[in-house]
Design an enzyme around this catalytic site. Structure first.
Site, PDB file in Angstrom:
ATOM      1  N   ASP A  98       0.867  -1.167   0.000  1.00  0.00           N
ATOM      2  CA  ASP A  98       0.000   0.000   0.000  1.00  0.00           C
ATOM      3  C   ASP A  98       0.908   1.222   0.000  1.00  0.00           C
ATOM      4  O   ASP A  98       1.785   1.338   0.852  1.00  0.00           O
ATOM      5  CB  ASP A  98      -0.871  -0.017   1.261  1.00  0.00           C
ATOM      6  CG  ASP A  98      -2.251   0.523   1.020  1.00  0.00           C
ATOM      7  OD1 ASP A  98      -2.339   1.659   0.526  1.00  0.00           O
ATOM      8  OD2 ASP A  98      -3.231  -0.173   1.331  1.00  0.00           O
ATOM      9  N   ASP A 199      -2.986   4.657  -2.201  1.00  0.00           N
ATOM     10  CA  ASP A 199      -4.008   5.196  -1.305  1.00  0.00           C
ATOM     11  C   ASP A 199      -4.427   6.616  -1.694  1.00  0.00           C
ATOM     12  O   ASP A 199      -3.571   7.471  -1.922  1.00  0.00           O
ATOM     13  CB  ASP A 199      -3.422   5.206   0.116  1.00  0.00           C
ATOM     14  CG  ASP A 199      -4.443   5.534   1.173  1.00  0.00           C
ATOM     15  OD1 ASP A 199      -5.386   4.750   1.345  1.00  0.00           O
ATOM     16  OD2 ASP A 199      -4.306   6.585   1.830  1.00  0.00           O
ATOM     17  N   GLU A 252      -6.511   4.210  -5.654  1.00  0.00           N
ATOM     18  CA  GLU A 252      -7.801   4.376  -4.979  1.00  0.00           C
ATOM     19  C   GLU A 252      -8.346   5.744  -5.349  1.00  0.00           C
ATOM     20  O   GLU A 252      -7.645   6.743  -5.217  1.00  0.00           O
ATOM     21  CB  GLU A 252      -7.633   4.268  -3.457  1.00  0.00           C
ATOM     22  CG  GLU A 252      -8.968   4.252  -2.742  1.00  0.00           C
ATOM     23  CD  GLU A 252      -8.861   4.647  -1.271  1.00  0.00           C
ATOM     24  OE1 GLU A 252      -9.741   4.241  -0.507  1.00  0.00           O
ATOM     25  OE2 GLU A 252      -7.925   5.370  -0.888  1.00  0.00           O
ATOM     26  N   HIS A 325     -11.127  -3.132   3.802  1.00  0.00           N
ATOM     27  CA  HIS A 325     -11.036  -2.699   5.199  1.00  0.00           C
ATOM     28  C   HIS A 325     -11.784  -1.401   5.473  1.00  0.00           C
ATOM     29  O   HIS A 325     -11.793  -0.933   6.598  1.00  0.00           O
ATOM     30  CB  HIS A 325      -9.555  -2.526   5.552  1.00  0.00           C
ATOM     31  CG  HIS A 325      -8.938  -1.422   4.755  1.00  0.00           C
ATOM     32  ND1 HIS A 325      -8.780  -1.504   3.377  1.00  0.00           N
ATOM     33  CD2 HIS A 325      -8.500  -0.195   5.103  1.00  0.00           C
ATOM     34  CE1 HIS A 325      -8.260  -0.374   2.942  1.00  0.00           C
ATOM     35  NE2 HIS A 325      -8.066   0.432   3.965  1.00  0.00           N
ATOM     36  N   ASP A 326     -12.394  -0.801   4.460  1.00  0.00           N
ATOM     37  CA  ASP A 326     -13.083   0.479   4.632  1.00  0.00           C
ATOM     38  C   ASP A 326     -14.609   0.371   4.632  1.00  0.00           C
ATOM     39  O   ASP A 326     -15.292   1.398   4.692  1.00  0.00           O
ATOM     40  CB  ASP A 326     -12.674   1.458   3.522  1.00  0.00           C
ATOM     41  CG  ASP A 326     -11.274   2.005   3.722  1.00  0.00           C
ATOM     42  OD1 ASP A 326     -10.811   2.068   4.878  1.00  0.00           O
ATOM     43  OD2 ASP A 326     -10.632   2.375   2.717  1.00  0.00           O
TER      44      ASP A 326
HETATM   45  C1  GLC Z   1      -7.919   5.244   2.258  1.00  0.00           C
HETATM   46  C2  GLC Z   1      -7.738   4.005   3.083  1.00  0.00           C
HETATM   47  C3  GLC Z   1      -8.355   4.239   4.423  1.00  0.00           C
HETATM   48  C4  GLC Z   1      -7.630   5.386   5.080  1.00  0.00           C
HETATM   49  C5  GLC Z   1      -7.648   6.626   4.201  1.00  0.00           C
HETATM   50  C6  GLC Z   1      -6.647   7.649   4.669  1.00  0.00           C
HETATM   51  O1  GLC Z   1      -9.237   5.512   1.975  1.00  0.00           O
HETATM   52  O2  GLC Z   1      -8.255   2.892   2.432  1.00  0.00           O
HETATM   53  O3  GLC Z   1      -8.338   3.102   5.230  1.00  0.00           O
HETATM   54  O4  GLC Z   1      -8.211   5.682   6.318  1.00  0.00           O
HETATM   55  O5  GLC Z   1      -7.303   6.332   2.878  1.00  0.00           O
HETATM   56  O6  GLC Z   1      -5.356   7.175   4.420  1.00  0.00           O
END
Ligand code: GLC
Ligand code: CA
Length: 554
Positions: A98, A199, A252, A325-326
């Site tokens: 990541d 991310d 993402e 995980h979100d």
């Molecule tokens: C992304 C991650 C999440 C995190 C956020 C800030 O959305 O998947 O878990 O809290 O970024 O880094």
């Protein structure tokens, strides 16, 4: 070099802290992962994505990094990681890290230096501004914790944090920062890592002058950084480094629609990302964000999925997922826990057989569910606590009402320890687990599903086996039918003379399905189903609860 290997891939996502604990401290770790390599391989996946495993003070469980070139000591050492890399490669699996570069932890050395003064080598690594009188530099609100600005006494300035206070945003406009990112890329790629999940990568460039944003309850200002002015330029710089290696990158992209995704992901010399993690299809039971819950709408789900299937096709590549995980667990959201196995299989086939690279999040393969906690203090996550404050303040929620909502929507539902067996702590740890184990572990666990040929776990294995090197599933063209049905999701995949017809019922009640006119069901072979008895009635059938059938036509 076949740079398209990722198209034939399916990926398992590991959120290490809750995966498997090897030393009894209650925290999942890398030796724990290593002990499960056979299991991961047995799923039939050929990629592993690790949510952040770097040193971190855990303000956002690893998404706040204090050292990019090391391993979180709670999880193990670089040596442990290299062993995993080796084991994975021996087994024909790729490993992805990541890459969290929109922000660091405030405990990163860069930030500590940066906060000291306005004239040291790290001063411009972050986004510092003077306030407007007693007010912060602009009206931006963070995603996690009130104002997006935090005052620092030493520097007598505010720093920007789009997420938590302990996650200061990097100043990507500073070429030195971009050089640091490239060093990080090379560090892991030289070690043998096969790529990155990037991310909130679409947030890294902020609009010139940081203008005020349109007022919202959270994330005010987002329109000024969700696809900032220099995003493509910076991605291109990083891509140049990545192109020297045989690696891939999935970005993402919160609030990124398929039209923008096509810009970043189109094949060709200027491809910036191999695929993008969309949020559109995760909003079928909420408005904009998981916490603003609405009834589940199958039409919303189908529209979102079909638009990415159709508009990306022939241009780039899609990323397929229904859990990570979100987000809360999918069976509790789009399926039905009363029919955990049936609706779990239906959801699995629904997304897995679409066009793109499928991802499976730990525990999804056994149908793990959401958790109901008794006390707000039992939660662990900054986002849950922020919503607690907001729902209390703006909507006068009682604790009870909040706990009820959180048990449906909090991302912490996906962060309970993986349920390996029916023993103590579900076999996750011999110590005290860092976060509560779901009480349903006696019924839902890996061991009990291992030897049951009809388990959800074995269904996922069959999906992987079927998809691997199957050009129809990997490359076939997608077409949706009966778009206006609010009960059925029906689509086909087609390549050369071969076709697949996927029929999914999202309802407990019986629904009459009639095959689209160019399909003769009696000529198809049923390759996936979640019931034994599979009668036909005319050129169709009446569905059982959450029934799925996949017909293969040659
Ligand atoms: C992304 C991650 C999440 C995190 C956020 C800030 O959305 O998947 O878990 O809290 O970024 O880094
Ligand atoms: Ca441990």
């Amino acid at each position: 070099m076949d740079k398209n290997w990722y198209r034939n891939m399916s990926v398992y996502q590991i959120w290490t802290r809750s995966f498997c604990d090897s030393n009894g401290d209650g925290i999942g770790d890398l030796p724990g992962v290593l002990s499960k390599m056979d299991y991961i391989q047995s799923l039939g996946v050929n990629g592993i994505w690790f949510s952040p495993i770097y040193p971190t003070p855990n303000a956002d469980y690893g998404y706040d990094i204090s050292d990019y070139m090391n391993i979180n000591p709670e999880f193990g050492t670089l040596e442990d990681f290299k062993k995993i890399l080796d084991e994975a490669h021996k087994r024909g699996m790729r490993v992805f890290m990541d890459l969290v570069i929109n922000h660091t932890s405030d405990e990163h050395q860069w930030f500590k230096e940066s906060a000291k003064s306005a004239d040291n080598p790290y001063s411009d690594y972050y986004i510092w501004r003077k306030g407007r009188g007693k007010n912060p530099p602009n009206n931006w609100l963070s995603v996690f914790e009130g104002s997006a600005w935090e005052y620092n006494k030493d520097r007598e300035e505010y720093y920007l944090h789009v997420f938590a206070k302990k996650q200061p945003d990097l100043n990507m406009d500073n070429p030195k920062v971009r050089e640091e990112v490239k060093k990080i890329l090379r560090f892991w790629l030289d070690m043998g890592v096969d790529g990155f999940r990037e991310d909130v990568i679409t947030f890294i460039s902020k609009a010139e002058g940081l203008p005020n944003g349109f007022p919202l309850p959270v994330a005010t200002g987002i329109e000024h950084y969700k696809h900032g002015p220099h995003l493509e330029e910076y991605l291109r710089e990083f891509r140049e480094v990545q192109n020297e290696y045989d690696c891939f990158a999935v970005g993402e992209g919160p609030m990124t629609g398929v039209k923008d995704a096509v810009k970043y992901c189109s094949d060709g010399k200027d491809k910036l990302l191999d695929m993008l993690i969309s949020f559109d299809h995760m909003n079928a039971d909420c408005f904009m964000a998981d916490w603003i819950k609405t009834p589940f709408s199958l039409k919303k789900l189908k529209s979102a999925m079909s638009s990415w299937q159709n508009e990306m096709y022939g241009k780039g590549w899609n990323c397929l997922y229904i859990e990570n995980h979100d987000h809360a667990r999918i069976i509790d959201r789009y399926g039905d826990p009363k029919y955990r196995r049936e609706s779990g299989k239906m959801l699995a086939a629904m997304y897995f057989l679409q066009w793109g690279t499928p991802f499976i999040y730990q525990g999804q393969e056994i149908g793990m569910g959401n958790i109901k906690l008794d006390r707000v203090e039992d939660y662990k996550d900054v986002l849950t606590f922020n919503n607690y404050r907001l729902f209390k303040k703006l909507l006068h929620f009682s604790d009870e009402k909040f706990l009820e909502l959180a048990s449906k929507v909090s991302r912490e539902n996906a962060r309970t320890p993986v349920q390996w067996n029916s023993g103590e702590n579900a076999g996750f740890t011999t110590g005290t687990p860092w976060f509560k184990v779901n009480e349903n572990y006696k019924e839902i666990n890996v061991e009990s599903q291992e030897n049951d040929p009809d388990s959800l776990l074995n269904f996922y294995r069959k999906l992987n086996a079927f998809r691997r090197n199957n050009d129809l599933v990997v490359y076939g063209r997608y077409k949706e039918y009966y778009h206006s049905s609010s009960d059925l999701y029906v689509y086909s995949r087609k390549r050369k003379g071969e076709r697949l017809l996927v029929v999914c019922s999202f309802r407990e009640k019986p629904v009459r399905f009639k095959a689209p006119k160019d399909f003769d069901l009696s000529r198809g072979e049923i390759v996936f189903s979640n019931y034994k008895d599979l009668p036909h009635e005319g050129n169709g059938f009446v569905t059982k609860p959450y029934e799925v059938r996949v017909y293969h036509f040659k």
